[in-house]
Motif scaffolding. Structure first.
Motif, PDB file in Angstrom:
ATOM      1  N   LEU A  89       0.968  -1.181  -0.006  1.00  0.00           N
ATOM      2  CA  LEU A  89      -0.035   0.408   0.273  1.00  0.00           C
ATOM      3  C   LEU A  89       0.488   1.048   0.252  1.00  0.00           C
ATOM      4  O   LEU A  89       0.707   2.398  -1.195  1.00  0.00           O
ATOM      5  CB  LEU A  89      -0.969  -0.183   0.960  1.00  0.00           C
ATOM      6  N   LEU A  90       2.011   1.579   0.564  1.00  0.00           N
ATOM      7  CA  LEU A  90       2.864   2.175   0.886  1.00  0.00           C
ATOM      8  C   LEU A  90       3.447   2.903   0.079  1.00  0.00           C
ATOM      9  O   LEU A  90       3.280   3.553  -0.762  1.00  0.00           O
ATOM     10  CB  LEU A  90       3.727   1.911   2.186  1.00  0.00           C
ATOM     11  N   PHE A 129       5.231  10.782   0.434  1.00  0.00           N
ATOM     12  CA  PHE A 129       5.298  10.221   1.218  1.00  0.00           C
ATOM     13  C   PHE A 129       4.567  10.302   2.264  1.00  0.00           C
ATOM     14  O   PHE A 129       3.602   9.045   2.691  1.00  0.00           O
ATOM     15  CB  PHE A 129       7.017  10.559   1.829  1.00  0.00           C
ATOM     16  N   LEU A 130       4.299  11.514   2.891  1.00  0.00           N
ATOM     17  CA  LEU A 130       2.698  11.862   4.144  1.00  0.00           C
ATOM     18  C   LEU A 130       1.513  10.955   3.627  1.00  0.00           C
ATOM     19  O   LEU A 130       0.759  10.219   4.298  1.00  0.00           O
ATOM     20  CB  LEU A 130       2.747  13.209   3.467  1.00  0.00           C
ATOM     21  N   VAL A 156     -12.173  17.500   2.798  1.00  0.00           N
ATOM     22  CA  VAL A 156     -10.950  16.947   2.395  1.00  0.00           C
ATOM     23  C   VAL A 156     -10.706  15.211   3.750  1.00  0.00           C
ATOM     24  O   VAL A 156     -11.280  15.617   4.136  1.00  0.00           O
ATOM     25  CB  VAL A 156      -9.957  18.394   3.393  1.00  0.00           C
ATOM     26  N   GLY A 157      -9.948  14.416   2.969  1.00  0.00           N
ATOM     27  CA  GLY A 157      -9.432  13.378   3.918  1.00  0.00           C
ATOM     28  C   GLY A 157      -9.051  13.642   4.738  1.00  0.00           C
ATOM     29  O   GLY A 157      -7.853  14.728   4.689  1.00  0.00           O
ATOM     30  N   ILE A 158      -8.439  12.375   5.350  1.00  0.00           N
ATOM     31  CA  ILE A 158      -6.646  12.426   6.596  1.00  0.00           C
ATOM     32  C   ILE A 158      -5.578  12.946   5.881  1.00  0.00           C
ATOM     33  O   ILE A 158      -5.077  13.373   5.778  1.00  0.00           O
ATOM     34  CB  ILE A 158      -6.773  11.597   6.876  1.00  0.00           C
ATOM     35  N   PRO A 159      -5.477  11.454   4.945  1.00  0.00           N
ATOM     36  CA  PRO A 159      -4.406  12.275   3.414  1.00  0.00           C
ATOM     37  C   PRO A 159      -3.868  14.006   3.069  1.00  0.00           C
ATOM     38  O   PRO A 159      -2.904  14.341   2.727  1.00  0.00           O
ATOM     39  CB  PRO A 159      -4.432  10.836   3.016  1.00  0.00           C
ATOM     40  N   ASP A 160      -5.433  14.589   2.534  1.00  0.00           N
ATOM     41  CA  ASP A 160      -5.462  15.456   2.726  1.00  0.00           C
ATOM     42  C   ASP A 160      -4.819  16.259   3.384  1.00  0.00           C
ATOM     43  O   ASP A 160      -3.968  17.404   3.343  1.00  0.00           O
ATOM     44  CB  ASP A 160      -6.740  15.909   1.666  1.00  0.00           C
ATOM     45  N   ASN A 164      -1.501  18.301   3.113  1.00  0.00           N
ATOM     46  CA  ASN A 164      -1.602  19.713   2.288  1.00  0.00           C
ATOM     47  C   ASN A 164      -1.388  19.727   0.852  1.00  0.00           C
ATOM     48  O   ASN A 164      -1.250  20.480   0.261  1.00  0.00           O
ATOM     49  CB  ASN A 164      -0.508  20.789   2.843  1.00  0.00           C
ATOM     50  N   THR A 165      -2.251  18.942   1.141  1.00  0.00           N
ATOM     51  CA  THR A 165      -2.999  18.220  -0.639  1.00  0.00           C
ATOM     52  C   THR A 165      -4.505  18.141  -0.977  1.00  0.00           C
ATOM     53  O   THR A 165      -4.888  18.552   0.078  1.00  0.00           O
ATOM     54  CB  THR A 165      -2.126  16.665  -1.625  1.00  0.00           C
TER      55      THR A 165
END
Length: 183
Positions: A89-90, A129-130, A156-160, A164-165
């Motif tokens: 996944l990563l 990476f984040l 906005v989701g956790i990955p966003d 900061n995307t």
């Protein structure tokens, strides 16, 4: 650098919404479908790796004679499969974001793309990476937070939030770029 990163995360406002209509709702639906496709690909890849390893290792362990060893081996393979899925996944998301200019195969299929919040910048390695690490976090126990974009204003989701995307529709992006160039 770390202070600036933490400051930018904390400054990003998360407001609760009553629901999405129009383009934002369509993008959220596409995001769910793209994530589901990406997750299915990750599981297929990690299952293939686990199956290959199991097929390669099991004949050398003489598992037929000892049932306790067989049970232990199966338990270890389940643990290995969970870890292999995390690693897959990563690396799947990280490599896809780098090579696909901010898009995984699922996002490409649904014409979505990851862009930084800062205007006129490209996605950098730390943001890739984040985002990838946040997906692993969600896999390990934060599945509860996968639905967060449906309740937060702006989708906005956790990955966003962590990287900061933002996720944008590539059709809309191309249309906006053409309008800006014509003015």
């Amino acid at each position: 650098m770390i202070k600036g990163f933490i400051k930018s995360i904390l400054n990003r406002k998360l407001e609760i919404t009553n629901g999405f209509k129009g383009n934002q709702g369509k993008i959220l639906k596409k995001r769910v479908l793209a994530f589901t496709l990406d997750l299915a690909l990750v599981i297929i890849i990690s299952s293939g790796i686990t199956f290959t390893l199991t097929s390669f290792v099991s004949p050398y362990l003489n598992l037929e004679n000892n049932k306790n060893t067989l049970m232990n081996f199966n338990q270890y393979m389940i643990i290995f499969h969970v870890w292999m899925t995390s690693i897959t996944l990563l690396s799947y998301h990280f490599i896809s974001y780098l090579l696909g200019n901010g898009a995984t195969p699922g996002k490409m299929l649904f014409k979505l793309k990851i862009l930084p919040l800062a205007v006129d910048q490209k996605l950098n390695i730390s943001q890739c990476f984040l985002r990838s690490v946040s997906y692993v976090f969600l896999y390990w126990g934060g599945q509860l937070f996968l639905g967060l974009p449906f309740f937060i204003k702006g989708g906005v989701g956790i990955p966003d939030w962590i990287s900061n995307t933002q996720v944008v529709c590539t059709k809309k992006q191309v249309f906006n770029e053409l309008n800006e160039e014509s003015q």
